[in-house]
Design an enzyme around this catalytic site. Structure first.
Site, PDB file in Angstrom:
ATOM      1  N   ASN A  19      -1.111   1.650  -2.464  1.00  0.00           N
ATOM      2  CA  ASN A  19      -1.069   1.799  -1.005  1.00  0.00           C
ATOM      3  C   ASN A  19      -2.387   1.371  -0.372  1.00  0.00           C
ATOM      4  OD1 ASN A  19       1.478   3.142   0.205  1.00  0.00           O
ATOM      5  ND2 ASN A  19       1.157   4.208  -1.736  1.00  0.00           N
ATOM      6  N   ILE A  58      -8.354  18.890   0.404  1.00  0.00           N
ATOM      7  CA  ILE A  58      -9.408  18.535   1.358  1.00  0.00           C
ATOM      8  C   ILE A  58     -10.001  19.828   1.913  1.00  0.00           C
ATOM      9  CG2 ILE A  58      -9.867  17.371   3.564  1.00  0.00           C
ATOM     10  CD1 ILE A  58      -8.928  15.343   1.661  1.00  0.00           C
ATOM     11  N   ASN A  78      -1.715  11.431   5.910  1.00  0.00           N
ATOM     12  CA  ASN A  78      -1.308  11.427   4.500  1.00  0.00           C
ATOM     13  C   ASN A  78       0.087  10.836   4.376  1.00  0.00           C
ATOM     14  OD1 ASN A  78      -1.445  12.079   1.685  1.00  0.00           O
ATOM     15  ND2 ASN A  78      -0.230  13.920   2.070  1.00  0.00           N
ATOM     16  N   HIS A 121       3.547  11.105   1.860  1.00  0.00           N
ATOM     17  CA  HIS A 121       4.152  11.916   0.807  1.00  0.00           C
ATOM     18  C   HIS A 121       5.487  11.278   0.412  1.00  0.00           C
ATOM     19  CE1 HIS A 121       4.698  15.586  -1.521  1.00  0.00           C
ATOM     20  NE2 HIS A 121       5.977  15.483  -1.207  1.00  0.00           N
TER      21      HIS A 121
HETATM   22  C1  GRF Z   1       2.201   7.497  -3.414  1.00  0.00           C
HETATM   23  O1  GRF Z   1       3.493   7.547  -3.911  1.00  0.00           O
HETATM   24  C2  GRF Z   1       2.010   8.491  -2.321  1.00  0.00           C
HETATM   25  O2  GRF Z   1       3.182   8.876  -1.704  1.00  0.00           O
HETATM   26  C3  GRF Z   1       1.440   9.682  -3.021  1.00  0.00           C
HETATM   27  O3  GRF Z   1       0.704   9.176  -4.097  1.00  0.00           O
HETATM   28  C4  GRF Z   1       1.189   7.888  -4.466  1.00  0.00           C
HETATM   29  C5  GRF Z   1       0.031   6.964  -4.542  1.00  0.00           C
HETATM   30  O4  GRF Z   1       0.347   5.734  -5.112  1.00  0.00           O
HETATM   31  N1  GRF Z   1       0.721  10.516  -2.097  1.00  0.00           N
HETATM   32  P1  GRF Z   1      -0.743   4.585  -5.129  1.00  0.00           P
HETATM   33  O5  GRF Z   1      -1.999   5.128  -5.798  1.00  0.00           O
HETATM   34  O6  GRF Z   1      -0.991   4.182  -3.730  1.00  0.00           O
HETATM   35  O7  GRF Z   1      -0.146   3.473  -5.940  1.00  0.00           O
END
Ligand code: GRF
Length: 185
Positions: free
Chosen positions: A14, A83, A97, A99
């Site tokens: 991400n 946090i 965030n 999720h």
């Molecule tokens: C994602 O699936 C997000 O929803 C969760 O942690 C994961 C992170 O994946 N909070 P990446 O490290 O961005 O590949």
């Protein structure tokens, strides 16, 4: 231009998408990625792109790094530590965030990564999805900014759900961050 810091503990897919989005669109600046895990792949990925990648070892250090960077927004992307409350208050309405479920379902303690998809599958759910929300003092309970869902078919495994959810995250997270930074919520 508004400055963003990304906090991540792991792979950082991400984080990488968010960086690419803002490098292209120039609507905000990703100032740095910060990780509590020294070996997190996300740090190396950012180093390769010559973006500051900071490993921190305490919440005090985290606070001072954010202060030094003078960031306006904090984006959590797979950040697995709690946090501290003072930081949440400092970045009230400016910390976001993502999720991998449709909150309030499958949120809270222990609900991260594959645990979420396992629980969803075990409960025979027919839909799951993602939630992008502001961070407040209550775990996974801040104001929701965006949700998107996926249908879960009969032949689904935790891996196929995870892949589809991740694709949704990559599509939507950068654009929702952009809206937040533009005061569109
Ligand atoms: C994602 O699936 C997000 O929803 C969760 O942690 C994961 C992170 O994946 N909070 P990446 O490290 O961005 O590949």
């Amino acid at each position: 231009m508004k400055k963003i810091a990304i906090l991540a503990s792991g792979n950082g897919s991400n984080a990488v998408q968010i960086l690419a989005y803002f490098l292209e669109k120039n609507t905000a600046q990703v100032a740095a990625v910060l990780s509590n895990k020294k070996e997190a792949p996300v740090l190396q990925k950012f180093e390769e792109k010559r973006i500051p990648a900071i490993h921190f070892t305490s919440n005090t250090q985290l606070s001072s790094e954010l202060e030094n960077l003078q960031v306006d927004y904090v984006v959590l992307a797979g950040y697995l530590k709690l946090i501290p409350v003072d930081l949440i208050q400092q970045y009230k309405d400016r910390m976001v965030n993502i999720h991998p479920s449709l909150l309030p379902n499958y949120g809270g303690k222990g609900m991260y990564g594959m645990n979420v998809h396992k629980a969803v599958l075990a409960a025979n759910e027919t839909v799951s999805g993602i939630t992008i929300h502001l961070v407040n003092e209550e775990f996974d309970k801040g104001r929701k900014l965006f949700q998107a869902s996926v249908q879960i078919g009969d032949a689904e495994s935790t891996e196929t759900i995870a892949q589809r959810i991740q694709k949704l995250e990559h599509t939507h997270y950068p654009r929702i961050i952009e809206k937040l930074v533009n005061n569109e919520f």
